[in-house]
Design a protein around this motif. Sequence first.
Motif, PDB file in Angstrom:
ATOM      1  N   VAL A 130       0.851  -1.192   0.000  1.00 35.46           N
ATOM      2  CA  VAL A 130       0.000   0.000   0.000  1.00 35.46           C
ATOM      3  C   VAL A 130       0.883   1.237   0.000  1.00 35.46           C
ATOM      4  CG1 VAL A 130      -1.838   1.233   1.230  1.00 35.46           C
ATOM      5  CG2 VAL A 130      -1.767  -1.268   1.274  1.00 35.46           C
ATOM      6  N   GLU A 131       0.653   2.130  -0.958  1.00 34.48           N
ATOM      7  CA  GLU A 131       1.398   3.388  -1.027  1.00 34.48           C
ATOM      8  C   GLU A 131       0.958   4.323   0.088  1.00 34.48           C
ATOM      9  OE1 GLU A 131       0.380   4.851  -4.946  1.00 34.48           O
ATOM     10  OE2 GLU A 131       2.298   4.127  -5.721  1.00 34.48           O
ATOM     11  N   TRP A 132       1.876   5.182   0.515  1.00 33.39           N
ATOM     12  CA  TRP A 132       1.511   6.226   1.473  1.00 33.39           C
ATOM     13  C   TRP A 132       0.368   7.056   0.899  1.00 33.39           C
ATOM     14  CZ3 TRP A 132       6.078   9.209   4.117  1.00 33.39           C
ATOM     15  CH2 TRP A 132       6.784   8.346   4.954  1.00 33.39           C
ATOM     16  N   SER A 133      -0.506   7.546   1.766  1.00 34.67           N
ATOM     17  CA  SER A 133      -1.633   8.415   1.400  1.00 34.67           C
ATOM     18  C   SER A 133      -2.579   7.740   0.399  1.00 34.67           C
ATOM     19  CB  SER A 133      -1.150   9.746   0.800  1.00 34.67           C
ATOM     20  OG  SER A 133      -0.360  10.439   1.705  1.00 34.67           O
ATOM     21  N   SER A 134      -2.874   6.477   0.638  1.00 39.25           N
ATOM     22  CA  SER A 134      -3.825   5.769  -0.230  1.00 39.25           C
ATOM     23  C   SER A 134      -4.624   4.786   0.621  1.00 39.25           C
ATOM     24  CB  SER A 134      -3.097   5.035  -1.362  1.00 39.25           C
ATOM     25  OG  SER A 134      -2.383   3.926  -0.874  1.00 39.25           O
TER      26      SER A 134
END
Length: 142
Positions: A130-134
């Motif tokens: 999971v990418e940051w801010s997602s």
Amino acid sequence: MMSKPHPSSLLKITHLPASSADNSFYTAHVDNTLTRLLIVDLHTYNTTANNYTTSFPRPVESHTFQLPACCRGGAVHRLVANGSDAVTGITWDGNSYNYELAEGKPVRQGNVTCGERVKIDRKGVVRLDVEWSSAVVVTLDC
């Protein structure tokens, strides 16, 4: 596409413990069957606070979950934007709903993954990046 539970179905949302304040995890059960897993990454990335520029590539965190062994896989839907306080350029499962593109109707974005599937091993273990801010919603086949 996510299926809708029957009107008489019982939906239960559970917040799972996380090892960091920068992540939130939830599960959804319909009639005591695990149906969805939600991961929200709360790190700030590429925000107006630093003029929409971040001096490092967008980090990705890996999360592992133990699911019931009967779960076979799942459809992955990602909510992604260029940054944590973006108001445009936001996509859900590869589609943008920006009014400027098609008056709010979904427009498939060619540079964003959609239709992603996740495999769950024989022991019920699933790993998601999971990418940051997602955020990620996995609709499970359990």
